[in-house]
Write a protein that holds these residues in place. Structure first.
Motif, PDB file in Angstrom:
ATOM      1  N   UNK A 284       0.848  -1.188   0.000  1.00  0.00           N
ATOM      2  CA  UNK A 284       0.000   0.000   0.000  1.00  0.00           C
ATOM      3  C   UNK A 284       0.883   1.238   0.000  1.00  0.00           C
ATOM      4  N   UNK A 285       0.543   2.177  -0.863  1.00  0.00           N
ATOM      5  CA  UNK A 285       1.302   3.424  -0.961  1.00  0.00           C
ATOM      6  C   UNK A 285       0.495   4.548  -0.335  1.00  0.00           C
ATOM      7  N   UNK A 286       1.133   5.337   0.495  1.00  0.00           N
ATOM      8  CA  UNK A 286       0.441   6.433   1.164  1.00  0.00           C
ATOM      9  C   UNK A 286       1.363   7.632   1.294  1.00  0.00           C
ATOM     10  N   UNK A 287       0.758   8.796   1.383  1.00  0.00           N
ATOM     11  CA  UNK A 287       1.531  10.018   1.620  1.00  0.00           C
ATOM     12  C   UNK A 287       1.683  10.302   3.103  1.00  0.00           C
ATOM     13  N   UNK A 288       0.847   9.644   3.922  1.00  0.00           N
ATOM     14  CA  UNK A 288       0.900   9.890   5.360  1.00  0.00           C
ATOM     15  C   UNK A 288       0.404   8.679   6.134  1.00  0.00           C
ATOM     16  N   UNK A 289       1.288   8.017   6.848  1.00  0.00           N
ATOM     17  CA  UNK A 289       0.902   6.870   7.661  1.00  0.00           C
ATOM     18  C   UNK A 289       0.042   7.315   8.836  1.00  0.00           C
ATOM     19  N   UNK A 290       0.256   8.532   9.327  1.00  0.00           N
ATOM     20  CA  UNK A 290      -0.490   9.026  10.485  1.00  0.00           C
ATOM     21  C   UNK A 290      -1.991   9.100  10.211  1.00  0.00           C
ATOM     22  N   UNK A 291      -2.378   9.234   8.944  1.00  0.00           N
ATOM     23  CA  UNK A 291      -3.797   9.348   8.614  1.00  0.00           C
ATOM     24  C   UNK A 291      -4.505   8.002   8.602  1.00  0.00           C
ATOM     25  N   UNK A 292      -3.745   6.896   8.654  1.00  0.00           N
ATOM     26  CA  UNK A 292      -4.337   5.569   8.522  1.00  0.00           C
ATOM     27  C   UNK A 292      -4.850   5.053   9.858  1.00  0.00           C
ATOM     28  N   UNK A 293      -5.834   4.157   9.779  1.00  0.00           N
ATOM     29  CA  UNK A 293      -6.417   3.562  10.971  1.00  0.00           C
ATOM     30  C   UNK A 293      -5.373   2.706  11.691  1.00  0.00           C
ATOM     31  N   UNK A 294      -5.187   2.889  12.998  1.00  0.00           N
ATOM     32  CA  UNK A 294      -4.163   2.124  13.727  1.00  0.00           C
ATOM     33  C   UNK A 294      -4.341   0.613  13.634  1.00  0.00           C
ATOM     34  N   UNK A 295      -5.590   0.154  13.623  1.00  0.00           N
ATOM     35  CA  UNK A 295      -5.824  -1.296  13.533  1.00  0.00           C
ATOM     36  C   UNK A 295      -5.374  -1.858  12.197  1.00  0.00           C
ATOM     37  N   UNK A 296      -5.365  -1.013  11.184  1.00  0.00           N
ATOM     38  CA  UNK A 296      -5.011  -1.461   9.842  1.00  0.00           C
ATOM     39  C   UNK A 296      -3.508  -1.636   9.678  1.00  0.00           C
ATOM     40  N   UNK A 297      -2.738  -0.801  10.366  1.00  0.00           N
ATOM     41  CA  UNK A 297      -1.281  -0.796  10.130  1.00  0.00           C
ATOM     42  C   UNK A 297      -0.497  -1.461  11.260  1.00  0.00           C
TER      43      UNK A 297
END
Length: 381
Positions: A284-297
């Motif tokens: 998965x490519x993202x510009x910001x890990x902080x925006x992602x759901x904690x359970x997902x990452x």
């Protein structure tokens, strides 16, 4: 889609033909002899009437003594039907033509309504939504820089090719890898190169592929994606713009946020539902890990979090050499000079600036672009 449309119109035409045939046959079948109501009642009193059918203002009946069919005027008496039934005569009441036409139009309406829903559903959730790329045509040699990333992924490629061998040693492949970096730094290219280097199937997707004007379509697409990946293993699933669908869940938000929550939940279920030893890797490519759901990452779902940095000076020199092929830079525009000028630029921005510089030179009738052209193009990007 064309086949579905053809089938739909064929069904409509067949229904129209059947309706026309019904009315034609009904009209043909009613070749009856007209008698007076008095004669009809005399036959009833004599016990000669076998069956009676009330059809609007007409009574159709048949007798024991004559094979022909008869009809007479219906007085619309509220007691007549009961009297006939007391005499053990078979009584039926035909539906009015207007009622039949209404039923036919209702049937057409429902057929059209559900046909449209079916077509739209197939459009939004089609088996061809996610294409399987068997050969990406990209290798690590085509990716400038990212040497550390390439080294980190070498063992992952080996596990992907031989998951069972590593499983015997108690080593599993990561279920997911997060690539974080600014737009234009080559996250998509790196994922393609990884699939090409590992010689495995590649399924690209992006956040907008899961969006729909209909609720619950997004989670269905998530299930479809992972089902296809399992069938095509060993396989890399690449989800671009991951922060567009994997954001922190909000249970008290709008319908859009509710749909996003369902998509995240579907992703969690799918990531927990398959084993890494089956040879499916999610990138998965993202510009910001902080925006992602904690359970997902969390570890166990996306085990590795790698950063795709801006190209360093050596990488920028290689990029300049690659993007100036076919162009004519002036003598002052050496790879070293441009690499220093492009400090902090993404790969995509470097290509865009050089292309813009060449365009400016062409507009002024010059075959070579200068350093001033490069600076002016950089200012416009």
């Amino acid at each position: 889609m064309k086949k579905i449309n053809v089938r739909f119109f064929v069904i409509v035409i067949v229904a129209l033909v059947c309706s026309a045939a019904y009315f034609a046959w009904d009209s043909f079948d009613r070749q009856e002899e007209k008698v007076s109501y008095v004669d009809f009642m005399q036959c009833v009193e004599a016990g000669d009437v076998v069956s009676v059918k009330f059809d609007g203002d007409v009574i159709h009946f048949s007798t024991k003594s004559c094979p022909a069919k008869f009809k007479t005027q219906n007085p619309n008496s509220p007691l007549l039907q009961e009297e006939l039934m007391k005499r053990a005569i078979d009584v039926t009441v035909a539906k009015d033509d207007a009622e039949i036409i209404s039923l036919i139009f209702d049937a057409f309406f429902y057929l059209f309504f559900f046909g449209v829903i079916f077509i739209v559903f197939r459009k939004f959730v089609s088996p061809n939504t996610f294409k399987v790329v068997h050969k990406t045509g990209v290798r690590f040699d085509d990716v400038v820089g990212m040497e550390k990333l390439k080294r980190d992924m070498t063992q992952v490629m080996e596990i992907m090719k031989n998951p069972s061998a590593y499983a015997k040693r108690g080593i599993r492949m990561p279920k997911g890898i997060l690539l974080e970096g600014e737009p234009g730094n080559g996250k998509t290219l790196f994922a393609k190169a990884l699939a090409g280097e590992a010689k495995v199937n590649f399924i690209p997707a992006k956040a907008t592929d899961f969006e729909s004007m209909f609720m619950a379509i997004g989670p269905l697409k998530v299930k479809l994606l992972f089902k296809k990946a399992r069938r095509r293993a060993p396989c890399i699933v690449f989800i671009d713009e991951f922060d567009g669908i994997g954001t922190i869940r909000n249970y008290n938000g709008s319908a859009l946020e509710t749909e996003n929550t369902r998509i995240v939940t579907a992703l969690l279920n799918e990531l927990d539902g398959f084993e890494a030893s089956k040879g499916v890797l999610v990138i998965a490519a993202t510009n910001s890990i902080k925006a992602l759901d904690p359970a997902l990452i969390r570890p166990g779902r996306f085990d590795a979090k790698l950063t795709v940095p801006y190209p360093d000076e050596a990488a920028r020199e290689k990029l300049v050499e690659m993007y100036t092929r076919g162009k004519k830079p002036a003598a002052e525009c050496t790879a070293q000079v441009l690499a220093k000028l492009f400090n902090g630029y993404s790969c995509a921005k470097i290509e865009s600036v050089l292309n813009g510089a060449a365009l400016r030179a062409g507009q002024e009738g010059r075959s070579e672009f200068t350093l001033d052209d490069v600076k002016a193009a950089a200012a416009e990007c």
